[in-house]
Design a protein around this motif. Structure first.
Motif, PDB file in Angstrom:
ATOM      1  N   PHE A 110      10.127  -4.376  -6.734  1.00  0.00           N
ATOM      2  CA  PHE A 110      11.125  -4.547  -7.790  1.00  0.00           C
ATOM      3  C   PHE A 110      11.537  -3.172  -8.294  1.00  0.00           C
ATOM      4  O   PHE A 110      10.710  -2.246  -8.362  1.00  0.00           O
ATOM      5  N   THR A 111      12.837  -3.020  -8.638  1.00  0.00           N
ATOM      6  CA  THR A 111      13.346  -1.749  -9.153  1.00  0.00           C
ATOM      7  C   THR A 111      13.815  -1.933 -10.588  1.00  0.00           C
ATOM      8  O   THR A 111      14.322  -3.001 -10.965  1.00  0.00           O
ATOM      9  N   LYS A 112      13.639  -0.885 -11.379  1.00  0.00           N
ATOM     10  CA  LYS A 112      14.000  -0.953 -12.790  1.00  0.00           C
ATOM     11  C   LYS A 112      15.499  -0.811 -12.963  1.00  0.00           C
ATOM     12  O   LYS A 112      16.121   0.101 -12.395  1.00  0.00           O
ATOM     13  N   LYS A 113      16.082  -1.722 -13.707  1.00  0.00           N
ATOM     14  CA  LYS A 113      17.526  -1.685 -13.943  1.00  0.00           C
ATOM     15  C   LYS A 113      17.899  -0.419 -14.696  1.00  0.00           C
ATOM     16  O   LYS A 113      17.225  -0.034 -15.649  1.00  0.00           O
ATOM     17  N   GLY A 114      18.973   0.224 -14.237  1.00  0.00           N
ATOM     18  CA  GLY A 114      19.459   1.422 -14.907  1.00  0.00           C
ATOM     19  C   GLY A 114      18.755   2.696 -14.490  1.00  0.00           C
ATOM     20  O   GLY A 114      19.237   3.785 -14.790  1.00  0.00           O
ATOM     21  N   ALA A 115      17.639   2.600 -13.788  1.00  0.00           N
ATOM     22  CA  ALA A 115      16.915   3.793 -13.357  1.00  0.00           C
ATOM     23  C   ALA A 115      17.484   4.300 -12.038  1.00  0.00           C
ATOM     24  O   ALA A 115      18.043   3.529 -11.252  1.00  0.00           O
ATOM     25  N   LEU A 116      17.331   5.586 -11.796  1.00  0.00           N
ATOM     26  CA  LEU A 116      17.755   6.184 -10.543  1.00  0.00           C
ATOM     27  C   LEU A 116      16.589   6.188  -9.561  1.00  0.00           C
ATOM     28  O   LEU A 116      15.415   6.222  -9.968  1.00  0.00           O
ATOM     29  N   PRO A 117      16.880   6.159  -8.250  1.00  0.00           N
ATOM     30  CA  PRO A 117      15.785   6.179  -7.268  1.00  0.00           C
ATOM     31  C   PRO A 117      14.842   7.366  -7.424  1.00  0.00           C
ATOM     32  O   PRO A 117      13.697   7.300  -6.989  1.00  0.00           O
ATOM     33  N   GLU A 163      11.272 -14.375 -11.791  1.00  0.00           N
ATOM     34  CA  GLU A 163      10.590 -14.780 -13.025  1.00  0.00           C
ATOM     35  C   GLU A 163       9.172 -15.247 -12.728  1.00  0.00           C
ATOM     36  O   GLU A 163       8.233 -14.959 -13.475  1.00  0.00           O
ATOM     37  N   ARG A 164       9.007 -15.965 -11.635  1.00  0.00           N
ATOM     38  CA  ARG A 164       7.678 -16.465 -11.264  1.00  0.00           C
ATOM     39  C   ARG A 164       6.688 -15.318 -11.065  1.00  0.00           C
ATOM     40  O   ARG A 164       5.539 -15.406 -11.490  1.00  0.00           O
ATOM     41  N   PHE A 165       7.142 -14.248 -10.420  1.00  0.00           N
ATOM     42  CA  PHE A 165       6.222 -13.161 -10.080  1.00  0.00           C
ATOM     43  C   PHE A 165       6.023 -12.166 -11.227  1.00  0.00           C
ATOM     44  O   PHE A 165       4.988 -11.501 -11.291  1.00  0.00           O
ATOM     45  N   LEU A 166       7.022 -12.071 -12.126  1.00  0.00           N
ATOM     46  CA  LEU A 166       6.941 -11.038 -13.166  1.00  0.00           C
ATOM     47  C   LEU A 166       6.587 -11.557 -14.547  1.00  0.00           C
ATOM     48  O   LEU A 166       5.994 -10.825 -15.349  1.00  0.00           O
ATOM     49  N   SER A 167       6.931 -12.806 -14.853  1.00  0.00           N
ATOM     50  CA  SER A 167       6.742 -13.326 -16.215  1.00  0.00           C
ATOM     51  C   SER A 167       5.291 -13.225 -16.651  1.00  0.00           C
ATOM     52  O   SER A 167       4.362 -13.542 -15.901  1.00  0.00           O
ATOM     53  N   GLY A 168       5.139 -12.767 -17.904  1.00  0.00           N
ATOM     54  CA  GLY A 168       3.801 -12.631 -18.465  1.00  0.00           C
ATOM     55  C   GLY A 168       3.143 -11.307 -18.122  1.00  0.00           C
ATOM     56  O   GLY A 168       2.069 -10.995 -18.649  1.00  0.00           O
ATOM     57  N   ILE A 169       3.762 -10.556 -17.233  1.00  0.00           N
ATOM     58  CA  ILE A 169       3.216  -9.235 -16.858  1.00  0.00           C
ATOM     59  C   ILE A 169       4.188  -8.146 -17.301  1.00  0.00           C
ATOM     60  O   ILE A 169       3.809  -7.205 -18.002  1.00  0.00           O
ATOM     61  N   VAL A 170       5.449  -8.273 -16.881  1.00  0.00           N
ATOM     62  CA  VAL A 170       6.524  -7.382 -17.337  1.00  0.00           C
ATOM     63  C   VAL A 170       7.747  -8.253 -17.609  1.00  0.00           C
ATOM     64  O   VAL A 170       7.799  -9.435 -17.221  1.00  0.00           O
ATOM     65  N   LYS A 229       0.837  -1.205   0.000  1.00  0.00           N
ATOM     66  CA  LYS A 229       0.000   0.000   0.000  1.00  0.00           C
ATOM     67  C   LYS A 229       0.867   1.250   0.000  1.00  0.00           C
ATOM     68  O   LYS A 229       0.541   2.255  -0.649  1.00  0.00           O
ATOM     69  N   PHE A 230       1.986   1.209   0.718  1.00  0.00           N
ATOM     70  CA  PHE A 230       2.914   2.335   0.685  1.00  0.00           C
ATOM     71  C   PHE A 230       3.614   2.405  -0.665  1.00  0.00           C
ATOM     72  O   PHE A 230       3.885   3.495  -1.178  1.00  0.00           O
ATOM     73  N   LEU A 231       3.914   1.248  -1.212  1.00  0.00           N
ATOM     74  CA  LEU A 231       4.493   1.200  -2.556  1.00  0.00           C
ATOM     75  C   LEU A 231       3.568   1.884  -3.559  1.00  0.00           C
ATOM     76  O   LEU A 231       4.001   2.695  -4.381  1.00  0.00           O
ATOM     77  N   MET A 232       2.286   1.588  -3.475  1.00  0.00           N
ATOM     78  CA  MET A 232       1.329   2.081  -4.467  1.00  0.00           C
ATOM     79  C   MET A 232       0.894   3.521  -4.214  1.00  0.00           C
ATOM     80  O   MET A 232       0.492   4.223  -5.143  1.00  0.00           O
ATOM     81  N   ASN A 233       0.928   3.970  -2.937  1.00  0.00           N
ATOM     82  CA  ASN A 233       0.449   5.341  -2.690  1.00  0.00           C
ATOM     83  C   ASN A 233       1.531   6.407  -2.841  1.00  0.00           C
ATOM     84  O   ASN A 233       1.285   7.595  -2.612  1.00  0.00           O
ATOM     85  N   GLY A 234       2.735   5.981  -3.229  1.00  0.00           N
ATOM     86  CA  GLY A 234       3.784   6.940  -3.544  1.00  0.00           C
ATOM     87  C   GLY A 234       4.621   7.413  -2.391  1.00  0.00           C
ATOM     88  O   GLY A 234       5.494   8.272  -2.568  1.00  0.00           O
ATOM     89  N   THR A 235       4.418   6.863  -1.197  1.00  0.00           N
ATOM     90  CA  THR A 235       5.219   7.316  -0.050  1.00  0.00           C
ATOM     91  C   THR A 235       6.503   6.502   0.121  1.00  0.00           C
ATOM     92  O   THR A 235       7.389   6.909   0.859  1.00  0.00           O
ATOM     93  N   LEU A 236       6.604   5.353  -0.550  1.00  0.00           N
ATOM     94  CA  LEU A 236       7.822   4.531  -0.447  1.00  0.00           C
ATOM     95  C   LEU A 236       8.895   5.084  -1.378  1.00  0.00           C
ATOM     96  O   LEU A 236       8.629   5.387  -2.537  1.00  0.00           O
ATOM     97  N   TYR A 237      10.093   5.205  -0.855  1.00  0.00           N
ATOM     98  CA  TYR A 237      11.205   5.633  -1.708  1.00  0.00           C
ATOM     99  C   TYR A 237      12.503   5.036  -1.183  1.00  0.00           C
ATOM    100  O   TYR A 237      12.602   4.645  -0.018  1.00  0.00           O
ATOM    101  N   GLN A 238      13.499   4.966  -2.074  1.00  0.00           N
ATOM    102  CA  GLN A 238      14.835   4.552  -1.657  1.00  0.00           C
ATOM    103  C   GLN A 238      15.697   5.786  -1.526  1.00  0.00           C
ATOM    104  O   GLN A 238      15.757   6.617  -2.435  1.00  0.00           O
ATOM    105  N   LEU A 246       8.560  -0.617  -9.567  1.00  0.00           N
ATOM    106  CA  LEU A 246       7.483  -1.260 -10.307  1.00  0.00           C
ATOM    107  C   LEU A 246       6.215  -1.200  -9.459  1.00  0.00           C
ATOM    108  O   LEU A 246       6.160  -1.780  -8.382  1.00  0.00           O
ATOM    109  N   ARG A 247       5.215  -0.497  -9.961  1.00  0.00           N
ATOM    110  CA  ARG A 247       3.929  -0.399  -9.252  1.00  0.00           C
ATOM    111  C   ARG A 247       2.874  -1.050 -10.121  1.00  0.00           C
ATOM    112  O   ARG A 247       2.222  -0.390 -10.934  1.00  0.00           O
ATOM    113  N   ASN A 248       2.722  -2.340  -9.951  1.00  0.00           N
ATOM    114  CA  ASN A 248       1.836  -3.101 -10.819  1.00  0.00           C
ATOM    115  C   ASN A 248       0.887  -3.949  -9.968  1.00  0.00           C
ATOM    116  O   ASN A 248       1.327  -4.899  -9.296  1.00  0.00           O
ATOM    117  N   PRO A 249      -0.410  -3.645  -9.960  1.00  0.00           N
ATOM    118  CA  PRO A 249      -1.369  -4.387  -9.126  1.00  0.00           C
ATOM    119  C   PRO A 249      -1.402  -5.874  -9.432  1.00  0.00           C
ATOM    120  O   PRO A 249      -1.598  -6.698  -8.531  1.00  0.00           O
TER     121      PRO A 249
END
Length: 970
Positions: free
Chosen positions: A514-521, A556-563, A180-189, A528-531
């Protein structure tokens, strides 16, 4: 007239003597387990849940760690909770209690690592889920042990189905709440200084830190001034208790409103790191102290002139290690030099050395200036050692591997001496943060961590707010016991930084993101904010637990077929265990059938340290996910100290283990200690204190035994309606009605000390020392009189109130008392409610009248005690005193009652005449005096009253009342 004399006859069998098998010696340690087994057999807790139409009342259990035997603080905590639950149940609520345990985190992980170290084994050599499995088994074993220890204390609850943070559903919900914190935008690194344990190699929250005295190195370090005209070459002096942070120095700051001066050394002692002609910039209030630390005496330095803030703003500084041979230019850049609000001239030098990687104030200063990239360093590694390639200091440890002083401070100090960078050195003893698990000191260290931003706007539905704003609002909607709890949490919430969620450990619920490779915090698509991904993860956790996150191929189990799994990195840090326990309201109150409809607890109750712990994290977590607090009431207890008021410590040898108290005295004595204590403050416990508690217990037990004996054959046919009772009985009912309100109000406000003191005083003063004392004669000697039946009716009323009023505290003893009178396979005092007490029993006028009667009685009994001590009489029944009463209303009150019975004399005369000079008086009771007169007549062989009519009735040697009673018996 009968010829027989009283001495030749024995009327004992004609008396209504008490009959009870209730023992005066409790034998609690041996007998209490039998009652526990009985409650389990008849299913008391479950049967209470079957009572319909009750308003639910839920105390949500703050989870203890499942990693060791109970200490006295656990016993205090769980007993208070039990008294809250039981008292509300007996006041008509459906009072639920679901015990819980905190099963993840460093305390348990640390224990497994200790076992590994003893075997010469490394955690890093073991597959992570194998290690997690050992942690899980360890926690499960201690849950079972602690459960039995809590039950032995008489604590009721749903022990068959507690909540555990390591249950699969709990792990699923914890991950879901994090998302919920991930999705509401308050989570950050972010990368900022956090409290770091080099021994445990993880970040720590404030709640995981305790403060102990520590001796630290302290140094006064010289920074050379660059630029500034005549200030060129002068030295700004800083003071620090962490010399190891000097290699990470990036700046020095000063205070704009502090008075500074330029000082010159004019003379030096033999051993000194200052030279004649050296010039120093110092705060004027601190200059003398600094020179004293440098061993300069008064007269060996002089103040040349003022140095203004504008002048300071034009300067730059050189690090003392700048240009040092072998430094490879590491410190050659000029240090930033600017004003900062946090600088004072209370101690130190008036200048503050800044290593923003190791201090929050410095970090926040340069964060707000947008200069973090210029001042952040990464010189200290996870184990608290300097990075290998750091000149001079690479590989040096701030702390030793056992948590003591490492070699870094000494190395830094020696190097500063070598380059003429030191003005003075010393040591200081101060309060310093330590890990509450390893007991080793911690450091502030800049590391990449995951945070929840508590000042970032977020939305729940259409409601937009920041977590801090909403938390502060919710605090004022909660009822705090004691009230000071509100201020404490409020001030903490006002000042707290963002919430550090991540821990670099293995045993816990992972940060399921999950964090995108090559992206900055700072990039929008970094997280990755994917319901759909989230739903897949929590479904797996529900079925398999959090271990599936660490299985090979999990990403791979959690992401395959979605991203595309290759486009993302999987985070492996675990959540702070305070997030686990802060989420317990969701999977306990919200999700369980025995939870609450709105997911909010009626009460949270823990120790005062939990304002920065569980109360705090639960509020943050709940506000961030639901928008409201998870509790309506927060009750706080203090710490348990030894009899001298010292904190308990194994090293001192003053710890008291609940098990030993239970073995020696019984759990009810421990519970009574809690009930007698003002738990809102720190409490003391020791042998003498417990002996005093046991004495109070014996007095109460004697009261209950007296009632049991007098009620042995009481039936409904004996019952008398209050309106038909004598005044004395109606006065007792008035006191019962008064006390019923005190008890219910006290239990509602969680004031157990107030309840117990009121009930204990009533039982020992109003009943044992007054009412029972007076009515003993009627109960033993009367026949089937109204007076005796009324007295027994009142005793029955008292029995039902005292047993239920005291049952929340004395769970075993009140059960014993109840079963003595109401035996039966399914009988239990804990299955009944406190009886409703009619308001009509209150009679203020009657109470006022009997207050006058009791005052006069005190004078009479005190006067007779003088005669008894002087051996004029052996018992008060040998007296027939004259009582002189000046006040007409008081005199009328005494004349309207059987004052001789109230005073336990054979006869008494109430007079309005002036009292003789030699009459007995009590200074605190004005207008009442007593002269002693011996009773005339013979002693009744049955009731022992001395009366003129003794020996004139059908039965030899008795008075009229006893003659009628014996005739009635036949």
């Amino acid at each position: 007239m009968c010829a027989d004399t009283p001495e030749t006859l024995d009327y004992k069998d004609t008396l209504n003597l008490p009959k009870t098998d209730f023992p005066m010696r409790a034998g609690l340690p041996k007998r209490e387990p039998d009652w526990l087994a009985r409650w389990e057999k008849i299913g008391v807790y479950d049967r209470l849940r079957e009572k319909e139409g009750r308003t639910p009342f839920t105390l949500h259990d703050g989870p203890p760690y499942a990693n060791g035997h109970l200490h006295i603080g656990h016993a205090l905590n769980k007993t208070i909770k039990d008294m809250i639950v039981r008292s509300h149940q007996m006041m008509g609520f459906d009072a639920r209690y679901i015990p819980g345990w905190d099963c993840h985190g460093l305390p348990i992980e640390w224990k497994i690592e200790e076992q590994y170290r003893k075997k010469g084994k490394s955690k890093d050599d073991v597959p992570i889920n194998e290690f997690r499995g050992e942690c899980r088994a360890f926690a499960a074993e201690w849950v079972d042990i602690q459960r039995e220890e809590f039950k032995r204390l008489g604590v009721t609850g749903n022990w068959a189905d507690p909540y555990l943070t390591m249950d699969f559903h709990a792990e699923r919900v914890i991950a879901e709440e994090f998302m919920k914190f991930l999705m509401n935008g308050t989570l950050y690194q972010g990368s900022k200084p956090v409290m770091w344990s080099p021994i445990e190699q993880t970040a720590l929250a404030e709640a995981e830190v305790e403060y102990h005295d520590k001796e630290s190195f302290t140094v006064w370090v010289k920074f050379k001034v660059v630029g500034g005209g005549d200030l060129e070459g002068a030295k700004v002096v800083i003071w620090t208790t962490t010399p190891w942070t000097m290699p990470s120095n990036k700046a020095v700051v000063y205070g704009e409103n502090i008075s500074y001066g330029l000082y010159e050394v004019t003379g030096t002692p033999d051993e000194c790191w200052a030279s004649v002609g050296d010039r120093y910039l110092l705060a004027d209030n601190l200059a003398a102290d600094v020179f004293g630390r440098a061993r300069l005496e008064e007269g060996q330095w002089t103040r040349l002139r003022d140095v203004t803030a504008d002048e300071l703003a034009s300067l730059s500084l050189k690090h003392p290690l700048a240009g040092a041979e072998g430094s490879n230019g590491e410190w050659d850049d000029l240090r930033d030099f600017r004003a900062a609000d946090f600088v004072t001239d209370d101690e130190g030098t008036g200048f503050v050395h800044c290593a923003p990687s190791h201090g929050m104030e410095e970090y926040e200063l340069y964060r707000d200036l947008g200069m973090l990239s210029e001042v952040i360093t990464y010189n200290v590694t996870d184990d608290g050692s300097f990075r290998k390639d750091l000149p001079f200091f690479g590989g040096k440890y701030i702390l030793s591997r056992k948590g003591g002083e490492g070699d870094a401070n000494t190395a830094v100090i020696n190097k500063l001496v070598e380059v003429d960078g030191l003005l003075a050195r010393g040591k200081i003893k101060h309060s310093y943060p330590h890990s509450w698990r390893s007991k080793a000191p911690v450091i502030y260290r800049n590391t990449p961590q995951w945070f929840v931003a508590i000042d970032r706007k977020m939305k729940i539905g259409d409601d937009e707010f920041t977590i801090r704003e909403r938390a502060l609002r919710e605090i004022d909607l909660v009822n705090w016991t004691p009230k000071s709890g509100r201020n404490r949490l409020h001030s903490m919430m006002e000042a707290r930084p963002d919430w550090v969620l991540s821990r670099q450990r293995a045993w816990g619920v992972p940060l399921t993101c999950f964090t995108k490779k090559g992206a900055l915090p700072t990039d929008e698509d970094f997280l990755l904010r994917n319901p759909e991904v989230n739903a897949r993860v929590v479904a797996a956790f529900e079925e398999e637990g959090a271990d599936c996150w660490y299985e090979e191929g999990a990403k791979e189990r959690f992401l395959s077929g979605i991203v595309d799994p290759e486009a993302y990195d999987q985070v492996t840090d675990i959540l702070d265990v305070w997030f686990d326990s802060g989420s317990t309201h969701a999977f306990t109150l919200r999700d369980r059938p025995d939870g609450t409809e709105d997911g909010i607890a009626d009460v949270y109750m823990e120790g005062t340290d939990q304002h920065r712990g569980w109360f705090h994290s639960s509020l943050l977590q709940s506000v961030g996910t639901t928008g409201h607090a998870p509790y309506r009431n927060v009750v706080t207890h203090g710490f348990t100290l030894d009899a001298k008021g010292l904190k308990m410590s194994k090293s001192i040898g003053n710890t008291i283990v609940p098990e030993k108290i239970v073995q020696q005295y019984g759990a009810d004595i421990l519970r009574l200690w809690v009930a007698q204590t003002d738990y809102t403050a720190d409490q003391r416990i020791g042998d003498e204190i417990l002996k005093g508690v046991a004495d109070s217990y014996r007095r109460l037990r004697n009261t209950m035994r007296y009632m049991l004996g007098a009620l042995s054959d009481f039936t409904e046919a004996d019952r008398v309606e209050p309106a038909d009772m004598p005044e004395l009985e109606r006065w007792v009912l008035h006191r019962v009605a008064e006390l019923d309100k005190v008890v219910r109000d006290g239990y509602t406000r969680f004031d157990f000390q107030g309840v117990f003191q009121a009930v204990f005083t009533f039982a020992t003063v109003d009943l044992s020392a007054f009412y029972f004392d007076i009515r003993k004669d009627a109960l033993y000697c009367d026949g089937n009189t109204l007076r005796r039946r009324a007295a027994r009716t009142v005793l029955d009323i008292l029995f039902h109130r005292l047993t239920t009023w005291l049952a929340p505290a004395l769970v075993f003893t009140m059960e014993e008392v109840w079963l003595e009178r109401f035996p039966g396979e399914d009988s239990s005092v804990h299955l009944v409610d406190m009886p409703e007490t009619p308001g009509a029993w209150l009679d203020a006028n009657l109470a006022a009248k009997w207050a006058m009667v009791r005052a006069a009685r005190r004078v009479v009994t005190s006067a007779l005690e003088v005669q008894r001590v002087e051996k004029v009489i052996g018992a008060s029944l040998e007296a027939a005193p004259i009582v002189y009463v000046a006040d007409a209303d008081q005199r009328a009150a005494l004349e309207s009652v059987s004052f001789e019975d109230v005073s336990i004399t054979s006869d008494i005369t109430v007079s309005g005449d002036p009292a003789p000079e030699d009459a007995f008086r009590m200074p605190e009771i004005d207008g009442v005096a007593v002269t002693f007169v011996k009773a005339s007549g013979e002693k009744c062989a049955r009731c022992w009253k001395v009366l003129p009519d003794v020996g004139t009735h059908a039965h030899p040697g008795v008075c009229n009342r006893c003659d009628e009673a014996v005739s009635e018996i036949g």
